[in-house]
Design a protein around this motif. Sequence first.
Motif, mmCIF file in Angstrom:
data_model
loop_
_atom_site.group_PDB
_atom_site.id
_atom_site.type_symbol
_atom_site.label_atom_id
_atom_site.label_comp_id
_atom_site.label_asym_id
_atom_site.label_seq_id
_atom_site.Cartn_x
_atom_site.Cartn_y
_atom_site.Cartn_z
ATOM 1 N N PRO A 152 -14.207 -7.680 1.556
ATOM 2 C CA PRO A 152 -14.048 -6.220 1.457
ATOM 3 C C PRO A 152 -12.597 -5.752 1.321
ATOM 4 O O PRO A 152 -12.354 -4.577 1.061
ATOM 5 N N TYR A 153 -11.634 -6.667 1.485
ATOM 6 C CA TYR A 153 -10.222 -6.270 1.485
ATOM 7 C C TYR A 153 -9.460 -6.754 0.249
ATOM 8 O O TYR A 153 -8.253 -6.566 0.144
ATOM 9 N N ARG A 180 -7.627 -0.833 7.722
ATOM 10 C CA ARG A 180 -7.996 -1.819 6.696
ATOM 11 C C ARG A 180 -6.876 -2.849 6.506
ATOM 12 O O ARG A 180 -7.131 -4.052 6.398
ATOM 13 N N LEU A 196 -6.687 -4.908 -1.875
ATOM 14 C CA LEU A 196 -5.329 -4.688 -1.367
ATOM 15 C C LEU A 196 -4.363 -5.595 -2.126
ATOM 16 O O LEU A 196 -4.481 -6.823 -2.087
ATOM 17 N N GLU A 250 0.838 -1.209 0.000
ATOM 18 C CA GLU A 250 0.000 0.000 0.000
ATOM 19 C C GLU A 250 0.870 1.256 0.000
ATOM 20 O O GLU A 250 0.562 2.237 -0.681
ATOM 21 N N ASN A 286 -6.816 -5.087 9.620
ATOM 22 C CA ASN A 286 -7.957 -6.015 9.641
ATOM 23 C C ASN A 286 -7.815 -7.115 8.587
ATOM 24 O O ASN A 286 -8.153 -8.275 8.836
ATOM 25 N N ALA A 287 -7.293 -6.734 7.425
ATOM 26 C CA ALA A 287 -7.073 -7.729 6.367
ATOM 27 C C ALA A 287 -6.059 -8.773 6.829
ATOM 28 O O ALA A 287 -6.232 -9.978 6.601
ATOM 29 N N LYS A 337 -7.857 5.224 8.655
ATOM 30 C CA LYS A 337 -8.718 4.220 8.008
ATOM 31 C C LYS A 337 -7.946 3.249 7.111
ATOM 32 O O LYS A 337 -8.238 2.055 7.089
ATOM 33 N N ASP A 338 -6.955 3.742 6.361
ATOM 34 C CA ASP A 338 -6.170 2.846 5.505
ATOM 35 C C ASP A 338 -5.361 1.861 6.340
ATOM 36 O O ASP A 338 -5.254 0.679 6.002
#
Length: 406
Positions: free
Chosen positions: A177-178, A138, A181, A47, A141-142, A134-135
Amino acid sequence: MDKQLILKIFEGFSIQRWNDLIRPFDLVEMDKAGEKMVIAYIIGKYEEKKGTKINWKWMAYASLFDLLKKIALCDIKAPVQQMLKKEFTREYMRLNEWVLKQYRQLITDDSLFSEFTIYIGQNSGSFALPEQLKDSVRVYNAAHKYSTIRELEMLSVVNEKERLSKIDTELKADIQPYLDLEGLQKLMTRQKEFDFLLKIEQLRFQTRWNQTPRVPATSVLGHCFFVAIMTLLLGRETNPSMCERRVVNNYFSALFHDLPESVTRDIISPVKQATDALPNIVKKIEDEIVNKELVPLMDKSYVDEVIYYTSDEFADRIKGKDGKVQKVEWEELNGKYNKDSFNPVDGKLVRISDHLSALMEADISIKHGITSTHLQGGRDGMLELYPQDQKISGIEVNKLFHELVN
């Protein structure tokens, strides 16, 4: 640092995962936390390549706070917690308050407890999550979800499909949802990043002190994560004004400090020190094997950083923009080099945390009544390793170690 907090964190080695399924090897919470952070590192670096700002310091503390919460709630399975969060929000909030209450006396650092409270509040939805986080959330969480998928894949070898089908379906839905990435895509489609992860996963199968029975048994990967957490907390205590890059470097240097053992296995200290020249020879061999077997599996975006973390890992050092590594004194790290641009690392602090972990591993087993000459010798050796009244990285190590075992 409070002895009771260290003992509480060490409980992460005793929390068994997936204990309602057939397990080909011990799956424990500390190992899962370590693998999750390696995955977060891989995904996060991809990322960053795209220009996304990742807050690594937040992620390091998130790994600590999640472990603390897991230790407090180890009897409540994750799906039950998720149902509580979705359908019984009031009770879920009260449960989180109960978790915080368990640690109020153990966390004497008021600022740290405040950060813990905010993290729990944001995680439960009580507090709003700042846009700039937020990034990072994510990515984190991923990594959490994919590390769970990896465990299920390992369990699938010995469990009938019927036992796993519902969990498998739920996990695949959770990861959806991930899937944008890039790092996660590469892991899930089993490209070279997956091969790198496979090497690191070998550290989950390698038991420390493998020449003696011990309770709890600890893996090399779990040990690395515990060392990372101790480095985070000890560094915070001795120098709260550390620059952000230094905090992050210390954490990931500790997390990766035994990375060469994924290809060389854990060579125990007495063997390494059998001759005066052997430690340097072993280190040279480890570096060569890492360059041959691990470096080709890493993306160019982070390979130099991982090598910086694992080469001369116990030296206080900086790295300039020219890429040259320079050993420095701890006082210099706190002064002119305490800036992100110098990429500072407290290698000696990582070493102290490494020794602290070894001391705990031996001492706790002895106190459980599982002992041997290896464990007693290891514990006594750690207690005598650091001179009395000498401060290293701002810590009276001898005093700290004796307080831990008494």
